[in-house]
Each structure stands twice: as structure tokens, then as C-alpha cells.
Design a protein around this motif. Structure first.
Motif, short mmCIF file in Angstrom:
data_model
loop_
_atom_site.label_atom_id
_atom_site.label_comp_id
_atom_site.label_asym_id
_atom_site.label_seq_id
_atom_site.Cartn_x
_atom_site.Cartn_y
_atom_site.Cartn_z
N ASP A 55 0.83 -1.21 0.00
CA ASP A 55 0.00 0.00 0.00
C ASP A 55 0.86 1.26 0.00
O ASP A 55 0.50 2.26 -0.63
CB ASP A 55 -0.97 0.00 1.18
N ALA A 56 2.00 1.22 0.67
CA ALA A 56 2.90 2.38 0.67
C ALA A 56 3.41 2.68 -0.74
O ALA A 56 3.55 3.84 -1.13
CB ALA A 56 4.07 2.15 1.63
N ARG A 58 1.77 1.99 -3.44
CA ARG A 58 0.62 2.44 -4.23
C ARG A 58 0.31 3.91 -3.98
O ARG A 58 -0.32 4.56 -4.82
CB ARG A 58 -0.61 1.59 -3.89
N GLU A 59 0.70 4.44 -2.84
CA GLU A 59 0.30 5.79 -2.45
C GLU A 59 0.68 6.87 -3.48
O GLU A 59 -0.18 7.66 -3.89
CB GLU A 59 0.85 6.14 -1.07
N ILE A 62 -1.57 6.49 -6.55
CA ILE A 62 -2.94 6.99 -6.33
C ILE A 62 -2.94 8.51 -6.37
O ILE A 62 -3.80 9.13 -6.99
CB ILE A 62 -3.50 6.50 -4.96
N ALA A 63 -1.98 9.13 -5.69
CA ALA A 63 -1.90 10.59 -5.65
C ALA A 63 -1.73 11.18 -7.05
O ALA A 63 -2.37 12.20 -7.38
CB ALA A 63 -0.75 11.03 -4.74
N ARG A 87 -8.40 -1.64 -3.24
CA ARG A 87 -8.65 -1.25 -1.85
C ARG A 87 -9.81 -0.27 -1.73
O ARG A 87 -9.92 0.69 -2.47
CB ARG A 87 -7.40 -0.58 -1.26
N HIS A 90 -8.76 3.31 -1.25
CA HIS A 90 -8.32 3.97 -2.49
C HIS A 90 -9.51 4.36 -3.35
O HIS A 90 -9.52 5.43 -3.96
CB HIS A 90 -7.38 3.06 -3.26
N ARG A 93 -10.87 7.58 -2.15
CA ARG A 93 -10.08 8.76 -2.56
C ARG A 93 -10.61 9.34 -3.87
O ARG A 93 -10.66 10.55 -4.04
CB ARG A 93 -8.61 8.40 -2.74
#
Length: 176
Positions: A55-56, A58-59, A62-63, A87, A90, A93
Motif C-alpha cells: 500500500d505504501a 501504491r500511495e 494513487i496521488a 482497496r 483507495h 479517494r
């Protein structure tokens, strides 16, 4: 006149989301964005080695997608995004961007998807990543903006079914 909308075609790697997203973008005249284009090179290299993302990792991906969608929204463009959507957090978001949003989840049998992944040429994600994607996929419980389309269908049937969902979504958006 209602503003722009966002359609996200989601599902695990190999389910057909990029193909379906492209055909929907063409039909509706929306901007096409593919999540694969937003991965940093390190993420693609990791996945090419058969190593799943955390997930880190992916951050920033995603941003970057959220930034691109905010810009498209400022320009008044409706978009179709091909994106795994594994997720729940996500997916949220993207909802928080302010677009009316519809998710189309391409779901299918893991063996069928694995066969598709093995048959495709030139994609960085190997079939060995499928199990980790299926493990990471969080079910769409209490997410009424997600509709499911059977990924086992031919693309023309998937497109027709998804296009009907988008038409209904757009009609609802026009009434809002």
C-alpha cells in the motif's frame, strides 16, 4: 448543465479493464486515463519481477491519478479511468474528488483471468501476480456506486452491458 463525471473500470490485472475503458471513452467522448501510465518505473519493475506492490508503494501512484483527475475536472472533462480499485480506501479517494462517480467492476473466474494474462504480450504484470491481486481486492460491501460486469463475456457484450450502466448513470446525473 451538470458537470463532468468519472467512470472507473476496475478489477484485477488481466480482467479487460483497459480494453473496456477505451471503448467506453470512445463511445461517450470522455477522456481516457489508464492507471498503468501513472506507475513510477520502480513499481513497474517490481511487478515485472512478480513482486506485488505494498500500500505504501501504491500511495504516490494513487496521488498522481488524483492530481490528473483534478486537472481534468478543472477543465470540465468527463473521464474513464482503467484502474484496479483493489482497496476500499483507495476507491474512496476517487469519490472524494467531487466527480459524480460510477465504478464498473469486471469480475471473473481466476483461471480465466490467469489464462488471459498468460496470453497477453508486452504487459509488465505477469500472471504470477494474480493471486496477490485477488488477495488484496476488498469486496464492494456498502458501495452502491459499484456495478459488476462479468469479465468472461466477449468484449462487445461487456461493452454493451457497461454502456447501459453508464447511460443510466448519466441519466441520473442529468436529473440531479
Amino acid at each position: 448543465m451538470p458537470g463532468p463525471v468519472l467512470v472507473i473500470v476496475m478489477g484485477v490485472s488481466g480482467c479487460g479493464k483497459s480494453t473496456l475503458a477505451a471503448s467506453l471513452a470512445t463511445e461517450f467522448g470522455f477522456r481516457l486515463l489508464d492507471a498503468d501510465d501513472f506507475h513510477p518505473p520502480a513499481n513497474k519493475a517490481r511487478m515485472a519481477r512478480g513482486e506485488p506492490l505494498t500500500d505504501a508503494m501504491r500511495e504516490p501512484w494513487i496521488a498522481a491519478m488524483c492530481d490528473a483527475l483534478r486537472e481534468r475536472q478543472r477543465q470540465g472533462e468527463s473521464c474513464v479511468l482503467a484502474y484496479s480499485g483493489l482497496r476500499r480506501a483507495h476507491r474512496q479517494r476517487f469519490r472524494e474528488l467531487g466527480y459524480p462517480t460510477l465504478f464498473i467492476h469486471l469480475a471473473g473466474d481466476s483461471e480465466m483471468i490467469r489464462d488471459r494474462m498468460r496470453a497477453r504480450v508486452g504487459h509488465f504484470a505477469p500472471a504470477s501476480l494474480l493471486d496477490s491481486q485477488l488477495d488484496a481486492l476488498e469486496a464492494a460491501m456498502d458501495e452502491p456506486d459499484i456495478v459488476v460486469v462479468d469479465a468472461a463475456q466477449r468484449i462487445d457484450r461487456m461493452h454493451r452491458q457497461a454502456a447501459e450502466k453508464v447511460q443510466g448513470f448519466l441519466a441520473d446525473h442529468m436529473r440531479a
